[in-house]
Design a protein around this motif. Structure first.
Motif, PDB file in Angstrom:
ATOM      1  N   TYR A   1     -57.716  91.682  14.603  1.00 41.93           N
ATOM      2  CA  TYR A   1     -56.868  90.293  14.853  1.00 41.93           C
ATOM      3  C   TYR A   1     -57.342  89.486  13.768  1.00 41.93           C
ATOM      4  O   TYR A   1     -56.431  89.171  12.739  1.00 41.93           O
ATOM      5  N   VAL A   2     -58.508  89.613  13.206  1.00 45.40           N
ATOM      6  CA  VAL A   2     -58.864  88.502  11.938  1.00 45.40           C
ATOM      7  C   VAL A   2     -58.588  89.217  10.840  1.00 45.40           C
ATOM      8  O   VAL A   2     -58.183  88.510   9.823  1.00 45.40           O
ATOM      9  N   ASP A   3     -58.603  90.512  10.709  1.00 38.95           N
ATOM     10  CA  ASP A   3     -58.119  91.163   9.492  1.00 38.95           C
ATOM     11  C   ASP A   3     -56.660  90.903   9.355  1.00 38.95           C
ATOM     12  O   ASP A   3     -56.165  90.571   8.175  1.00 38.95           O
ATOM     13  N   ALA A   4     -55.813  90.853  10.518  1.00 43.24           N
ATOM     14  CA  ALA A   4     -54.310  90.732  10.293  1.00 43.24           C
ATOM     15  C   ALA A   4     -54.197  89.041   9.889  1.00 43.24           C
ATOM     16  O   ALA A   4     -53.240  88.813   9.218  1.00 43.24           O
TER      17      ALA A   4
ATOM     18  N   ALA B   1     -45.646  90.684  22.709  1.00 41.51           N
ATOM     19  CA  ALA B   1     -45.853  92.206  22.197  1.00 41.51           C
ATOM     20  C   ALA B   1     -47.467  92.300  21.909  1.00 41.51           C
ATOM     21  O   ALA B   1     -48.044  91.094  22.294  1.00 41.51           O
ATOM     22  N   LYS B   2     -47.758  93.357  21.904  1.00 41.12           N
ATOM     23  CA  LYS B   2     -49.235  93.624  21.384  1.00 41.12           C
ATOM     24  C   LYS B   2     -49.496  92.982  20.120  1.00 41.12           C
ATOM     25  O   LYS B   2     -48.832  93.388  19.336  1.00 41.12           O
ATOM     26  N   ALA B   3     -50.640  92.238  19.946  1.00 46.32           N
ATOM     27  CA  ALA B   3     -50.900  91.483  18.859  1.00 46.32           C
ATOM     28  C   ALA B   3     -50.923  92.366  17.455  1.00 46.32           C
ATOM     29  O   ALA B   3     -49.953  92.089  16.590  1.00 46.32           O
ATOM     30  N   LEU B   4     -51.509  93.296  17.494  1.00 47.83           N
ATOM     31  CA  LEU B   4     -51.560  94.174  16.236  1.00 47.83           C
ATOM     32  C   LEU B   4     -50.385  94.875  16.017  1.00 47.83           C
ATOM     33  O   LEU B   4     -50.015  94.958  14.692  1.00 47.83           O
ATOM     34  N   ASP B   5     -49.496  95.166  16.945  1.00 42.15           N
ATOM     35  CA  ASP B   5     -48.064  95.479  16.695  1.00 42.15           C
ATOM     36  C   ASP B   5     -47.337  94.663  15.752  1.00 42.15           C
ATOM     37  O   ASP B   5     -46.667  94.621  15.126  1.00 42.15           O
ATOM     38  N   ALA B   6     -47.554  93.458  16.652  1.00 43.67           N
ATOM     39  CA  ALA B   6     -46.543  92.328  16.098  1.00 43.67           C
ATOM     40  C   ALA B   6     -46.752  91.822  14.668  1.00 43.67           C
ATOM     41  O   ALA B   6     -45.689  91.642  13.800  1.00 43.67           O
ATOM     42  N   PHE B   7     -48.221  92.061  14.314  1.00 39.57           N
ATOM     43  CA  PHE B   7     -48.588  91.596  12.933  1.00 39.57           C
ATOM     44  C   PHE B   7     -48.151  92.614  12.076  1.00 39.57           C
ATOM     45  O   PHE B   7     -47.691  92.538  10.912  1.00 39.57           O
ATOM     46  N   ALA B   8     -48.242  94.022  12.190  1.00 40.66           N
ATOM     47  CA  ALA B   8     -47.857  95.028  11.545  1.00 40.66           C
ATOM     48  C   ALA B   8     -46.457  95.206  11.395  1.00 40.66           C
ATOM     49  O   ALA B   8     -45.900  95.637  10.399  1.00 40.66           O
ATOM     50  N   ALA B   9     -45.409  94.573  12.447  1.00 36.02           N
ATOM     51  CA  ALA B   9     -44.021  94.934  12.383  1.00 36.02           C
ATOM     52  C   ALA B   9     -43.656  93.560  11.270  1.00 36.02           C
ATOM     53  O   ALA B   9     -42.597  93.578  11.178  1.00 36.02           O
ATOM     54  N   GLY B  10     -44.454  92.680  10.902  1.00 38.69           N
ATOM     55  CA  GLY B  10     -44.219  91.811  10.044  1.00 38.69           C
ATOM     56  C   GLY B  10     -43.066  90.470  10.937  1.00 38.69           C
ATOM     57  O   GLY B  10     -42.449  89.888  10.303  1.00 38.69           O
ATOM     58  N   GLU B  11     -43.444  90.547  12.176  1.00 37.94           N
ATOM     59  CA  GLU B  11     -42.794  89.610  13.192  1.00 37.94           C
ATOM     60  C   GLU B  11     -42.687  88.104  12.302  1.00 37.94           C
ATOM     61  O   GLU B  11     -43.708  87.816  11.928  1.00 37.94           O
TER      62      GLU B  11
END
Ligand SMILES: C[S@@+](CC[C@H](N)C(=O)[O-])C[C@H]1O[C@@H](n2cnc3c(N)ncnc32)[C@H](O)[C@@H]1O
Length: 221
Positions: A149-152, A117-127
């Protein structure tokens, strides 16, 4: 004030390190050859060595930007055998062969979890695989997304965790040592990212002039 570095490591120094250290092993050599042949960007070998050293004692690692899994393998080699690595990359044409190489190098499947996945999508989706706490994070994907990325990642870091980012000197374009003829957006983004991290009180950060520049930041928590 201009500083006199005195000595900048040369190819001869890097070759000496290669000779002094344990032989690289066929899997890393094969990965390097494939990356060169297919023009796939991977960390420099010296950065790989640094990643392995910094991974020692780190139990849970998250990586943004797998590609063919070269940096993942260096991390796995440095980490204790009981540790795990979650690595994110949306491009299966790059990641598809990684697992076979890791196996060939003796890294068991359970140790590396791939998130496609795109990293920001995966972080936002709560993977789920990306739930913290992690005690090391390595960032090596889209340069204009490093800060995001660092913020996530920050809420997912354990106190004392190491945050590492590659390409932060961007072949001299960040400092202006080399003119920035291309990638101005990435150069500007990396420059802003470096400045922010080097002064971010949540971290103790520096840039190691290894490979294309490795930002190493210890998270105070
Ligand atoms: C420089 S390569 C990673 C190299 C790898 N770390 C190594 O040294 O072996 C950057 C990778 O980031 C991936 N990438 C691109 N966009 C991404 C995104 N939004 N999230 C995560 N990875 C991404 C690319 O597919 C590419 O494989």
């Amino acid at each position: 004030m201009k500083r006199d570095r005195g000595w900048i490591p040369e190819a001869t120094d890097l070759q000496w390190i290669d000779e002094a250290a344990a032989p690289l092993g066929p899997v890393l050599l094969d990965m390097e050859a494939v990356a060169t042949r297919k023009s796939i960007p991977i960390v420099d070998r010296e950065s790989g060595r640094a990643l392995a050293a910094l991974a020692a004692g780190r139990r849970r690692i998250v990586e943004v930007g797998t590609a063919i899994g070269y940096s993942t393998l260096w991390l796995a080699m440095g980490q204790a055998p009981g540790g795990t690595i979650v690595t994110i990359d949306p491009d299966t044409t790059r990641t598809e062969r990684a697992r076979a190489w890791w196996r060939d190098a003796g890294v068991i499947d359970e140790r590396v979890i791939q998130v496609t996945a795109k990293a920001l999508d995966a972080f936002a989706a709560g993977e789920r695989a990306l739930e913290g706490p992690f005690d090391m994070a390595f960032v090596d994907a889209l340069k204009d997304e490093y800060q995001a990325y660092v913020d996530a990642l920050v809420p997912r870091l354990a106190p004392g965790a190491l945050l590492i980012a590659d390409n932060v000197l961007w072949s001299g374009r960040v400092s202006g040592a080399r003119p920035s003829e291309r990638d101005d957006v990435d150069t500007e983004a990396l420059r802003a990212f470096d400045r922010a991290l080097l002064r971010d009180n949540r971290f103790v950060a520096t840039i190691l002039p290894v490979g294309d520049g490795l930002l190493v930041a210890g998270y105070r928590g």
